[in-house]
Design an enzyme around this catalytic site. Sequence first.
Site, PDB file in Angstrom:
ATOM      1  N   GLU A 133       0.848  -1.189   0.000  1.00  0.00           N
ATOM      2  CA  GLU A 133       0.000   0.000   0.000  1.00  0.00           C
ATOM      3  C   GLU A 133       0.887   1.243   0.000  1.00  0.00           C
ATOM      4  OE1 GLU A 133      -3.762   2.077   2.334  1.00  0.00           O
ATOM      5  OE2 GLU A 133      -2.869   0.271   3.172  1.00  0.00           O
ATOM      6  N   GLY A 273       3.137   2.362  10.380  1.00  0.00           N
ATOM      7  CA  GLY A 273       2.995   1.698  11.659  1.00  0.00           C
ATOM      8  C   GLY A 273       2.750   0.208  11.468  1.00  0.00           C
ATOM      9  N   ALA A 274       1.788  -0.093  10.594  1.00  0.00           N
ATOM     10  CA  ALA A 274       1.446  -1.498  10.333  1.00  0.00           C
ATOM     11  C   ALA A 274       0.609  -1.550   9.073  1.00  0.00           C
ATOM     12  CB  ALA A 274       0.684  -2.094  11.518  1.00  0.00           C
ATOM     13  N   MET A 275       0.394  -2.757   8.571  1.00  0.00           N
ATOM     14  CA  MET A 275      -0.331  -2.938   7.321  1.00  0.00           C
ATOM     15  C   MET A 275      -1.263  -4.129   7.419  1.00  0.00           C
ATOM     16  SD  MET A 275      -1.001  -1.892   4.367  1.00  0.00           S
ATOM     17  CE  MET A 275      -2.205  -2.681   3.306  1.00  0.00           C
ATOM     18  N   ASN A 277      -2.601  -6.326   5.422  1.00  0.00           N
ATOM     19  CA  ASN A 277      -2.658  -7.346   4.375  1.00  0.00           C
ATOM     20  C   ASN A 277      -3.532  -8.523   4.798  1.00  0.00           C
ATOM     21  OD1 ASN A 277      -0.284  -5.915   3.155  1.00  0.00           O
ATOM     22  ND2 ASN A 277       0.736  -6.810   4.933  1.00  0.00           N
ATOM     23  N   HIS A 309      -6.722  -1.913  15.139  1.00  0.00           N
ATOM     24  CA  HIS A 309      -6.956  -1.190  13.891  1.00  0.00           C
ATOM     25  C   HIS A 309      -6.721  -2.093  12.681  1.00  0.00           C
ATOM     26  CE1 HIS A 309      -6.871   2.470  11.288  1.00  0.00           C
ATOM     27  NE2 HIS A 309      -6.050   1.707  10.566  1.00  0.00           N
ATOM     28  N   GLU A 310      -5.584  -2.771  12.658  1.00  0.00           N
ATOM     29  CA  GLU A 310      -5.266  -3.603  11.503  1.00  0.00           C
ATOM     30  C   GLU A 310      -6.205  -4.807  11.416  1.00  0.00           C
ATOM     31  OE1 GLU A 310      -3.454  -2.117   9.519  1.00  0.00           O
ATOM     32  OE2 GLU A 310      -2.593  -0.690  10.935  1.00  0.00           O
ATOM     33  N   HIS A 313      -9.573  -3.787   9.996  1.00  0.00           N
ATOM     34  CA  HIS A 313      -9.519  -3.587   8.548  1.00  0.00           C
ATOM     35  C   HIS A 313      -9.989  -4.824   7.784  1.00  0.00           C
ATOM     36  CE1 HIS A 313      -8.137   0.297   7.357  1.00  0.00           C
ATOM     37  NE2 HIS A 313      -6.986   0.244   7.993  1.00  0.00           N
ATOM     38  N   GLU A 332      -9.834   4.070   6.102  1.00  0.00           N
ATOM     39  CA  GLU A 332      -9.005   4.513   7.223  1.00  0.00           C
ATOM     40  C   GLU A 332      -9.794   5.316   8.252  1.00  0.00           C
ATOM     41  OE1 GLU A 332      -6.368   3.239   7.832  1.00  0.00           O
ATOM     42  OE2 GLU A 332      -5.636   2.464   5.923  1.00  0.00           O
TER      43      GLU A 332
END
Length: 885
Positions: A133, A273-275, A277, A309-310, A313, A332
Amino acid sequence: MQAQEALTMKTQDPRTIYLKDYRQPDFWVDHLDLTVRIFDDYTELSSILSLRKNSDVKGREVVLHGVDQDIQQLMLDGVELTKEHYRQEGEVLSFECANDKAEFKACTRIYPEKNTSLEGLYQSGSMYCTQCEAEGFRKITFFPDRPDVMATFRTRIEADKERFPVLLSNGNPVDKGELDGGRHYAVWDDPFVKPSYLFALVAGKLSEKSSQFTTASGRDVALKIFVEPQNAHKVDFALESLKKSMKWDEDVYGREYDLDLFMIVASDFFNMGAMENKGLNVFNSAVVLATPDTTTDDRFESIEAIVAHEYFHNWSGNRVTCRDWFQLSLKEGFTVFRDSEFTADMHDRAVKRIEDVAMLRAAQFPEDNGPMAHPVRPDSYIEINNFYTATVYEKGAEVVRMIHTLLGADEFRKGSDLYFERFDGQAVTTDDFVACMEEVSGQDLSQFKRWYSQAGTPRIDVTEKWLENEGEYQLIFRQHCPPTPGQTEKQPFVIPVKLGLLNEQGEECQINTDADYNAKTQVLTLRDENTVARFQKLNSKPVPSLLRDFSAPVKLRFDYSNEALAFLAQNDTNGFNRWDAAQQLYLKAILSMANSKQLGKSMKVPAAVLDTVAAIAGDVTLSHAKRAAMLAMPGYPILKDAVDEIHIESLIAARKQLLSTVSRQFRDLWRSLTESLSSDAAYRFDAAESGRRKLQGLCLRYWLNAGDQSAFEHAAELYRRATNQTDRVNALRAILDGDDQALQSSLLEHFYDNWKTDTQMVEQWFSLQTSGQGIKASRVRELMQHEAFDLRNPNKVRSVVLTFAHNAQAFHDSEGQGYRLLAETIAELNTLNPQVAARMVNVLADWKRFAEPVRSRLEDALKQVLATPELSQDVFEMAERALKG
């Protein structure tokens, strides 16, 4: 076969992308079969795309994205494509396709070990990992790298087994085995369609910590966290946070996890911070690894929130994703709102709201007040990486929160259920999200959608009128929004203003009004430029408590006297507004003192401020966390945003005067509180204990700032006997703000000697120094030469250079050394990591609002950045926008 043809990115003549130009692709991709073969010096990619004609458009052009790849072979339906068969320009490779269904194959080479941009596939320490991303997948293989092209993925990874015993990708593991030459393979299949930005791959020698979660429907989900072996002891907290997140999302939103396996990998080299996937989250190690001995309370809370949060998602971003990058806040903003509510439920709701608003005012309001202002849904961009901003995330979350406020929790839940069900497996827009909320509630939110399309922070000017004979109190609201780049005229917003009226005893008045007021939620809704709210049947003139819980991201101005603010700070029944009244009181005092200093005069700290500090410090009915929040003074981002022209030296002097007065006036109180808040109990992370430590740390800093030598001794002792990182950092931060340089050097040396093998502790060691009041640019340059510093590592850059740049007192030195240091660092990072370099430009963006000579020095720094040879699109866009002002 075409010999070693490289497709690389062009950074000259940046092209602007516009929302109005969006059109669907001529071909979709139904499935991607990807084989990744990792070797010592390069990686081979073989990708097979199953193409399908889009029946909604007429064209027959296949448009793929690819960058920094050596092309070995391209084939369409088994026929090799040569140069005369395709067009290649910048990052785009395109060709005509006569068939409605076709198979495209690309064989390429990439070089992860040389990829310092940390986008695509790159080397992080001893492992390989990905970050796709927003547009990183084009650095891996050819694909329509846009979020509306969603496909199923099957990924085969091959690598040396000794170097890379762990091979991970999205979805579920379906096969693995041995290969010749000490190599092995693993195959992963993801049954859910996803855009390429959600692809992930990790290969390395990693330790695994496993657990399990049983969903509400009774399915068992395996949970795994993978880290480098030396960090194996730091994953328990993240694992428990994940379980809490999964349970909360089931309880509050009815969302279950869909795969059989959920994985997290920690990477030391990561831009974000993080993703999120799909099924394989990649985290910056700084926001997932934690132990009490190495992690502060604030970091524990942050880790818990980011894990949530991740995970959230998975639905708000993965199962339903954004059609194009202009809709970034669709996923987001919604997910930030969700993780904020999660943290509020896990801890203290009022304190969480205070923290969120403090962050919004410090980061997003200044963004709205400068050249970087843009709508929550931008109209255009040159480099999408530059729009991962506080406006898209935090203001986007506030927009979702306002919908929640206007509809109520039950209707909002119905709207989110409809949204997830209707658009599952699709790429959609913010309009689609709002339409679901309209459908379930019956409300017309067409005017409300201006929050997505109009930039800037609305101002609400409120005046009052008291009609004593009629027992009527009037509040007159006038809303307006200042011009922002590209938007000179703004239409009225829909603004929910939660409010209450207090009598002289601090009791809530019964509200009787014919205005658009919801008695259940205490919300007055503004829709017009001017609104008059009349409140009847009052026995005496009330004190209004306005914008409770910060019900809208606006700047509300009401001419409160110091005494009225002190009254609200001590008596308001709304916890957020008690904090906000204290902050307004402190801010008003600092600005008045700063203005006096500009005029060459002196001004004492108002008595109302000192009375309020004393009352709050002694109010045992308040939690420790609320007292700490209410006793903390506004930071420099808030001060800068509150004035038209920034005289930074006067602001610094005024704030220091307030801190000094409060410290010295109540020296004995700070000492007493600090000592009474000490504890030898075993570390526990919860709202009560973290609040106690936060208040203890604040009181210690006030006590030390009073110049009491015993405070230094107490702080040094607290550091030496600390059994957790929060106490250790509280002590060291207080000492670093003092003037005992020998003690500072001794403790900093002790800290580094004891923790130099721990990456996260070294990053904290850096940031503790660069956030200290006495740090100078010359010392920052020394730290950049330290054995532990690495310019290629974003965490190290942020902890040293960016922390220093946000240290107003140190950064704005009298000779502009800090500005030159920042400009040089941006120029050097421009070729290494354009994404990180571009984000650092923000520090210089408000240069026009400073008084001379600072204004000219900041302008020179921006010009220096723009003069950098081979400037990347990322940095060019940010620097050019900033220089225009």
